[in-house]
Scaffold this motif. Structure first.
Motif, PDB file in Angstrom:
ATOM      1  N   SER A  69      41.913  90.429 -58.234  1.00  0.00           N
ATOM      2  CA  SER A  69      42.811  89.651 -59.073  1.00  0.00           C
ATOM      3  C   SER A  69      42.104  88.358 -59.424  1.00  0.00           C
ATOM      4  N   ARG A  71      42.437  84.562 -62.011  1.00  0.00           N
ATOM      5  CA  ARG A  71      43.259  83.724 -62.880  1.00  0.00           C
ATOM      6  C   ARG A  71      42.412  82.577 -63.392  1.00  0.00           C
ATOM      7  N   GLY A  98      42.043  82.305 -69.907  1.00  0.00           N
ATOM      8  CA  GLY A  98      43.224  83.145 -69.758  1.00  0.00           C
ATOM      9  C   GLY A  98      44.146  82.922 -70.942  1.00  0.00           C
ATOM     10  N   ARG A 102      48.837  83.635 -65.825  1.00  0.00           N
ATOM     11  CA  ARG A 102      49.138  84.778 -64.956  1.00  0.00           C
ATOM     12  C   ARG A 102      47.885  85.336 -64.301  1.00  0.00           C
ATOM     13  N   TRP A 103      48.102  85.992 -63.166  1.00  0.00           N
ATOM     14  CA  TRP A 103      47.017  86.713 -62.501  1.00  0.00           C
ATOM     15  C   TRP A 103      46.758  88.011 -63.246  1.00  0.00           C
ATOM     16  N   ARG A 104      45.515  88.381 -63.394  1.00  0.00           N
ATOM     17  CA  ARG A 104      45.127  89.630 -64.054  1.00  0.00           C
ATOM     18  C   ARG A 104      44.240  90.417 -63.112  1.00  0.00           C
ATOM     19  N   ASP A 149      43.782 102.610 -65.969  1.00  0.00           N
ATOM     20  CA  ASP A 149      45.023 101.838 -65.819  1.00  0.00           C
ATOM     21  C   ASP A 149      46.242 102.732 -65.903  1.00  0.00           C
TER      22      ASP A 149
END
Length: 149
Positions: A69, A71, A98, A102-104, A149
């Motif tokens: 993860s 960010r 970003g 948000r976390w990606r 995904d």
């Protein structure tokens, strides 16, 4: 699957001693453990901070997937790059801003030839911004190709 996350992971993480600043632990919002972060105000523009994941016991001639993860929060916060030890010159993954805070999820395929990759380096490059941070969390290494995904 090997859990390399920072709070309870079993992996060996090292700060690079030849860079400009260290990554630091930051508490997660939910309070369960921490992630590694570089605040925007640390260092000068273009300074680098490198955090290295040492990999041992990866089998030659096999595939692995590194999932993490990340960010990039804040205006002009900088760049996050990932390097594999056997391909030092060019990053295998790079992100420079970003869309939001948000976390990606990032995924990197690691193919082991006869030469094995013995480390992965997360490199933060300081941008022009004064606020925000670059963060990395939930680093997991699984054998086989990265899932779609």
């Amino acid at each position: 699957s090997v859990d390399c996350s920072f709070s309870r992971g079993v992996c060996d993480w090292k700060q690079d001693v030849d860079d400009d600043f260290d990554w630091n632990p930051a508490d997660r919002d939910r309070g369960d453990g921490y992630y590694m972060a570089v605040p925007a105000f640390v260092g000068h523009k273009n300074d680098m901070g490198r955090l290295k994941l040492l990999l041992s016991d990866l089998k030659p001639k096999s595939s692995y997937c590194l999932i993490f993860s990340y960010r990039l929060a804040g205006e002009r916060v900088g760049k996050l790059r990932v390097f594999l030890a056997d391909k030092k010159t060019a990053p295998v993954w790079e992100q420079n801003k970003g869309k939001d805070e948000r976390w990606r999820m990032g995924k990197i395929e690691i193919y082991q030839g006869t030469e094995t990759t013995n480390s992965v380096t997360f490199e933060s490059e300081r941008g022009k911004g004064k606020t925000g941070e670059i963060g990395v969390d939930n680093v997991i290494l699984i054998s086989g190709l990265c899932p779609e995904d």
